[in-house]
Design an enzyme around this catalytic site. Structure first.
Site, PDB file in Angstrom:
ATOM      1  N   GLY B 243      -2.230   2.855 -12.036  1.00 28.33           N
ATOM      2  CA  GLY B 243      -1.144   2.406 -12.902  1.00 28.33           C
ATOM      3  C   GLY B 243       0.194   2.779 -12.318  1.00 28.33           C
ATOM      4  N   GLY B 471      -7.457   7.132 -13.160  1.00 31.44           N
ATOM      5  CA  GLY B 471      -7.766   7.761 -11.885  1.00 31.44           C
ATOM      6  C   GLY B 471      -7.379   9.227 -11.905  1.00 31.44           C
ATOM      7  N   GLY B 513      -0.893  12.771 -20.298  1.00 32.79           N
ATOM      8  CA  GLY B 513      -2.190  12.453 -20.905  1.00 32.79           C
ATOM      9  C   GLY B 513      -3.083  13.654 -21.124  1.00 32.79           C
ATOM     10  N   LEU B 616      -7.233  22.229 -15.605  1.00 28.16           N
ATOM     11  CA  LEU B 616      -8.419  21.880 -16.398  1.00 28.16           C
ATOM     12  C   LEU B 616      -9.625  21.573 -15.513  1.00 28.16           C
ATOM     13  CD1 LEU B 616      -6.447  19.661 -18.909  1.00 28.16           C
ATOM     14  CD2 LEU B 616      -7.328  21.970 -19.330  1.00 28.16           C
ATOM     15  N   LYS B 687       0.214  21.731 -18.374  1.00 30.95           N
ATOM     16  CA  LYS B 687       1.357  20.842 -18.203  1.00 30.95           C
ATOM     17  C   LYS B 687       0.938  19.637 -17.358  1.00 30.95           C
ATOM     18  CE  LYS B 687       4.234  24.252 -16.821  1.00 30.95           C
ATOM     19  NZ  LYS B 687       5.401  25.163 -16.678  1.00 30.95           N
ATOM     20  N   GLU B 691       2.515  13.768 -11.441  1.00 25.33           N
ATOM     21  CA  GLU B 691       3.753  13.306 -10.812  1.00 25.33           C
ATOM     22  C   GLU B 691       4.435  14.368  -9.958  1.00 25.33           C
ATOM     23  OE1 GLU B 691       5.225  10.059 -14.050  1.00 25.33           O
ATOM     24  OE2 GLU B 691       5.341  12.145 -14.644  1.00 25.33           O
TER      25      GLU B 691
END
Lengths: 328, 730, 169
Positions: B243, B471, B513, B616, B687, B691
């Site tokens: 995306g 992804g 997300g 995570l 967090k 990006e």
């Protein structure tokens, strides 16, 4: 893609027959033609699939040279033992172009006929004298980063994008052509591509109905052979400038310096005066500059591609420095 | 049952660390990975739908004006052609991220070259593609549309403006100062999967398989565009082929396929061509950025100025937020920040991976390098000296801040040479070799999110949300969060995403997300644990559910008693956002070689050290980082959108001429993840990651080019022509 | 007898419309959607399949041109129950993110190891006649025809190196 009649040629005679007529074209690898057909830059009404006419052979010639069939893939040529051993500049040039996937399909004949990557040529909603004679040249006052600094005209500043042909030009190879009447002719690769002049739609000297059958390499000349390609990515990009070089030295002076250039013009650029200037002289920065001066004597930038002029000079320096070190 | 949690206070309990399952953070392979590597994962255009017609968009060949006539007869007699759709509801631009309403419609009004104006529908793709090229369109062209950012008086984005103290005075008084202007060219997301939609209409409800990042917003945008109630619309995006911002909002394929399906009463598929993806989705704006940095004799900033010019179409609210991290990254009492937007008629500008910092940080970090050289101190040290205690503009504390650790640990791992050194110190054959570094910063975002977690009677769990996995690893990390909380191996947790029938997640965008939807899953699991604890007679904060058994020996299935148990978690960012400045931080180090003849640059090696809260999944987090670093290489060296100066069309509209990095451009990459829990970032202390890896990395490369070759280049990308024009002559 | 193409060992009749590319034939007519369309112009590699042992871009060739050819797609390399070593290596090394370029990468990598085994040089090879090893530099050049916008290249190279080492390439 416009609808077309698809025919599969089984023999060369078949192929030549099917490709008669205004809107007939031959398809081999298809890597360039189908690209352009999807964009409707090319709109053949008839497509002759010539892949099975048996022109894929690579064979020794009587004179010690090598005959590469028009349908030999770029891969087959690049990895051929004799090409690797005797014509390394050709292997190197092919391997510097495109990707393995494309080289596995692209053929000798098709690659010679590869059309320009000019953005305006590839966009049918933009003017282009090559695609639509008389519509104007979009690149001339547009974005011209890819474009020619040598041999361009007011009608067209496109470049020939290929790598293989640049090496073939340095090697002084010949192109074998069969015409509709069965007539065969052979012309030097150096004369195969045209300059745009006032007929920019003409990429090369093939007449309608003519098919390339092979490329013939002369007997090996040895020497140090290099292909240097400057591009914006480290792979999978067209040349900004490329140089194919075959260089020999004896007693500290050049005895051979066959150079051809890609990315600079509508054809692989070969200027015999460069070899004349180099042969008999010892390598030096001044000598390399003199060669570059000859190459770039008539060079003309169009703003965005002005950089190609110093880049060509510097790449020529790099190649001659490396070649003379290797050859010494 | 829905459980609502709004985070108003920092959460230092770090509950996930108390759990005993030991799967949170583990480098597990992706749960959907086998489907991807075997080609069995279905993307939007790949659902088998019977009787599906094929649509191809027709785009404008003028820059600004009106479509006066579409001659439908010019194609309706062609083989297989079914219809030409020129409905007034067609959208002409993609929606901006989180727009929540239809973007610009009325396709007869043209505002950029390449704008969609109609859809040709045929029985087969081959027929539709050919017919689309033959549709005859007449225009009235409105000449003189401004095309270049310097052709118009730009609009100041007042919300971004900061005047603090007296920067001019600080510059005049500074022991060391720089006043430099950088430019960056436009970028394209260029996700590998082209935008695609299959729309089905049953006379009442519209179902669309599409490639979208934020279904929660997209459903509203689509409903608004076609004039349906949201309850009559269903969007499905289970797999999204990348995306990077380009699929934040609904795109032209989605609405045109929907309108065609509604008009024709049969399913319609629309897949954008690669050229259309580049020409009529989002571009990242080009930028011009001036920096004024004033420093005292010790290299402490006394003044900080950053003024930027970006562009967009008239009517678009989005202005590339170039200053985003400049507001807080470095100290400096005297501050001038300003963002200006030029209204021009190039294609829509919008979000492309890391909008703002992706281009703001490379420019800022280039300017910092210039300052470090001027002062003559180690650029790492310059940054360390200028990390502010609190946000230097708003005075807010940072939620957590790992820049110093990233700089130090990164420098050590890379083997950074603190200098002093002069450019052109090392040559290997034809190549100048040098190193450079830069800080990384990217604001942390969170958004409202819902997810339902169901404990099945058989002791497995089901997570459902309309969140997407583009992804990033969402499928896997949600399974890990639920698994950790509920004492399940992640392969016992089925995660279903990308369907608006599920509770509404945050969607994927702005790197939010995982923290947002992950928190919704966490909230749901906490509620499930409370009920299980009640049944087990153990306090929830003492309940150990690991491996499906409580510490007192009761099994999960016993506690469930043969029935499913479901909770919907509803996470909402709270007041905390106003109390803290939250950001990811990091540092990049790069070694490059620059060819002394040709100006070609190759990255030899690159390292990124990042602090972004709780990790995570170490495998997928690292992958996000190497992806970001790869984008940094593209931004530094190869990526540039080129627009025609006469009609504004995107000239290099394919992947042959828009140069995303290829495999050979990317060396082995090293990633350090600095351990961190950010109590104010989210209830799971995580967090954004996706990006940060490209927010500054291009400067590490640009600064290394200077160190290697002596070419100080102020224009990205640093292509060979620019290096040659700047590099000192040997 | 109708002209056929063999796809993963099964013969399929060649489609009527000659404009149908091998890629669209696979994806649309045969619903073998593992092969991806990323650019449709030979500029991304997502459509890579193996034809008679050679990897090619299936978007730049017509189905009709493949009478009698043997085509292997990602579905033919392995399945979720029986993945190929390369598929497993991509999974373990996280050699993908969104997954869209992945089947093309895997088909390409599978064929590439064969090219190295054949001793075929690449642009990254020091010499044209020397032995070729599956080094990082060789793999990076040889895999440059497969774009990955997520930026998984470093992991893709790691995956391929692992398989090459196992196979002794």
């Amino acid at each position: 893609m416009r609808p077309f009649q698809y025919d599969r040629a089984r023999t060369l005679t078949d192929a030549v027959q099917i490709t008669q007529g205004e809107d007939a074209m031959a398809i081999a690898g298809g890597t360039n033609l189908l690209d352009l057909m999807k964009l409707q830059v090319e709109t053949p009404g008839k497509l002759a699939d010539i892949n099975r006419v048996g022109l894929g052979e690579i064979a020794d010639t009587d004179g010690g040279g090598l005959r590469i069939g028009a349908l030999a893939t770029n891969t087959a040529t690049a990895v051929h033992p004799r090409v690797r051993a005797d014509y390394p500049v050709l292997s190197r040039a092919i391997l510097a172009g495109a990707t393995q996937q494309l080289r596995n399909k692209a053929t000798t004949g098709g690659n010679l006929c590869q059309r320009t990557r000019c953005y305006y040529f590839m966009n049918i909603d933009q003017p282009c004298n090559k695609r639509e004679p008389g519509s104007g040249c979009g690149a001339l006052d547009g974005i011209a980063k890819l474009h020619a600094v040598l041999g361009a005209s007011g009608e067209c500043i496109a470049t020939y994008p290929g790598d293989m042909a640049v090496a073939l030009s340095a090697l002084d190879a010949s192109v074998e052509i069969t015409g509709s009447d069965g007539m065969e002719r052979t012309i030097p690769v150096r004369d195969f591509h045209c300059l745009p002049g006032d007929t920019p739609w003409r990429d090369n000297v093939l007449e309608p109905g003519e098919i390339i059958t092979a490329v013939t390499l002369p007997a090996p000349v040895g020497g140090t052979q290099l292909y240097r390609k400057v591009r914006e990515r480290s792979s999978y990009a067209f040349a900004l400038v490329s140089v194919a070089a075959i260089v020999e030295m004896q007693d500290g002076v050049f005895t051979r310096a066959d150079l051809s250039f890609g990315g600079l013009a509508h054809k692989p650029w070969h200027d015999p005066r460069i070899a004349q200037a180099l042969v008999g002289n010892a390598p030096s920065a001044q000598l390399f500059d003199r060669a570059a001066d000859i190459l770039l004597e008539e060079a003309q930038g169009h703003g965005e591609n002005d950089f190609k002029i110093p880049l060509a000079r510097r790449t020529l320096h790099a190649v001659l420095e490396q070649a003379s070190e290797n050859a010494a | 049952m829905s459980v609502h949690f709004k985070q108003d206070e920092p959460d230092t309990s770090n509950r996930l660390d108390d759990m005993k399952q030991g799967v949170i953070g583990a480098p597990l392979p992706r749960v959907e990975g086998m489907a991807k590597v075997t080609g069995t994962a279905p993307y939007a255009a790949e659902y088998p739908v019977e009787n599906c017609a094929e649509g191809v968009l027709v785009t404008s060949t003028i820059t600004r004006g009106e479509v006066t006539r579409i001659d439908k007869d010019s194609v309706l007699s062609m083989p297989g052609v079914i219809a030409v759709i020129d409905d007034e509801r067609l959208i002409t631009r993609p929606a901006q991220g989180t727009a929540n309403e239809a973007p610009q419609q009325k396709p007869k009004s043209v505002s950029y070259w390449g704008q969609p104006i109609a859809l040709v529908v045929a029985e087969t793709f081959e027929q539709a593609r050919d017919a689309a090229k033959h549709l005859k369109v007449e225009y009235r062209e409105d000449e003189g549309a401004p095309l270049s950012p310097d052709a118009v008086e730009p609009e100041e984005q007042e919300g971004e403006t900061v005047h603090q103290g007296d920067l001019a005075h600080a510059m005049a008084q500074a022991a060391h100062s720089v006043d430099v202007t950088f430019t960056t060219k436009g970028h394209s997301s260029a996700a590998m999967e082209p935008h695609a939609a299959i729309a089905q209409w049953d006379g009442e409800c519209l179902t669309v398989h599409a490639s979208l990042q934020m279904l929660n917003y997209n459903i509203t945008e689509l409903a608004d565009a076609v004039g349906l109630a949201e309850s009559k619309v269903r969007l499905i995006s289970r797999f999204v082929g990348g995306g990077f911002g380009s699929k934040l909002g609904i795109s032209e394929d989605v609405v045109s396929a929907s309108l065609a399906a509604m008009q024709l009463g049969r399913p319609v598929r629309v897949v954008l061509s690669r050229q259309q993806v580049l020409q009529c989705i989002m571009r990242r704006s080009e930028t011009t950025q001036r920096f004024r940095l004033a420093a005292d004799e010790n290299g402490r900033l006394t003044g900080f100025g950053h003024e930027a010019l970006v562009s967009n179409l008239p009517g678009e609210s989005f202005a590339e937020p170039v200053l985003q991290s400049s507001h807080f990254l470095y100290a400096g009492q005297n501050r001038e920040l300003m963002l200006k937007l030029a209204r021009i008629h190039r294609m829509t500008a919008g979000s492309v991976r890391a909008p703002g910092e992706a281009v703001g940080m490379p420019a800022l970090e280039g300017a910092m390098d210039v300052l470090a050289r001027k002062i003559g101190i180690d650029p790492v040290e310059l940054r360390l000296r200028n990390i502010p205690e609190d946000n230097p503009e708003e005075g807010l504390p940072f939620s957590s801040h790992k820049l110093a650790e990233c700089l130090r640990q990164g420098a050590e791992a890379f083997g950074w040479d603190p200098g002093p050194r002069k450019p052109r110190h090392t040559r290997e054959g034809e190549w100048w070799v040098g190193t450079g570094m830069a800080s990384a910063a990217r604001v942390h975002n969170v958004g409202e999110a819902r997810a339902r977690v169901t404990l099945k009677a058989d002791g497995t769990a089901l997570v459902e949300t309309d969140m997407t996995d583009i992804g990033t690893g969402t499928y896997t990390i949600l399974a890990q969060i639920a698994g950790e909380m509920l004492g399940l191996d992640p392969d016992k947790v089925l995660v279903e995403l990308g369907d608006t029938r599920h509770p509404r997640g945050s969607g994927s965008g702005g790197s939010w997300g995982a923290a947002s939807t992950g928190s919704a899953v966490y909230v749901a699991c906490t509620a499930l644990r409370e009920e299980l604890a009640r049944r087990a007679g153990i306090a929830e904060d003492e309940l150990d559910l690991s491996n499906g058994r409580t510490q007192t020996g009761q099994t999960l299935t016993d506690l469930l008693g043969g029935k499913d148990m479901a909770r919907e978690g509803h996470y909402e960012p709270g007041d905390i956002a106003a109390d803290f400045t939250a950001s990811g931080f990091g540092a990049f180090f790069a070694q490059v070689r620059v060819n002394r003849f040709t100006g070609e640059t190759r990255v030899d090696r690159m390292l990124g050290a990042f602090g972004f809260g709780r990790v995570l999944n170490h495998k997928t987090a690292r992958s996000q980082c190497i992806g970001g670093i790869t984008w940094s290489i593209g931004a530094a060296l190869t990526e540039a959108l080129e627009f025609d100066p006469r009609d504004g069309h995107l000239v290099n509209c394919d992947l042959a001429e828009y140069h995303v990095p290829v495999n050979r451009d990317v060396p082995d990459l090293e990633v350090l993840m600095v351990e961190e829990r950010d109590p104010a970032a989210s209830p799971i202390q995580a967090k954004g990651i996706g990006e940060l890896g490209m927010c500054g990395g291009a400067a590490a490369i640009g600064n290394a080019i200077f160190d290697a070759s002596g070419a100080r280049i102020f224009d990205y990308p640093m292509t060979p022509d620019r290096v040659l024009a700047t590099m000192p002559v040997d | 007898m109708a002209e056929t193409i063999s796809i993963n060992g099964t013969a399929h009749p060649i489609p009527d419309d000659p404009r149908i590319t091998l890629l669209d034939f696979l994806r649309h007519d045969l619903r073998l959607t593992g092969t991806k369309k990323g650019c449709d112009h030979g500029q991304c590699g997502a459509c890579t399949v193996i034809v008679n042992g050679m990897r090619i871009n299936s978007c730049l060739t017509l189905a009709a041109m493949h009478e009698g050819d043997e085509v292997t797609t990602i579905e033919g390399l392995g399945t979720p129950d029986a993945p190929s070593p390369m598929q497993r290596a991509f999974l373990e090394n996280d050699g993908y993110q969104c997954g869209y370029c992945t089947p093309g990468q895997i088909c390409s990598a599978t064929a590439m190891l064969g090219e190295i085994a054949n001793g075929w040089p690449s642009d990254a090879s020091e010499t044209l006649d020397g032995p070729i090893e599956a080094t990082g530099d060789e793999i990076r050049e040889r895999m440059s025809g497969n774009l990955c916008r997520c930026g998984a290249y470093a992991n893709i190279v790691a995956a391929i190196r692992g398989v090459a080492a196992e196979e002794g390439a």
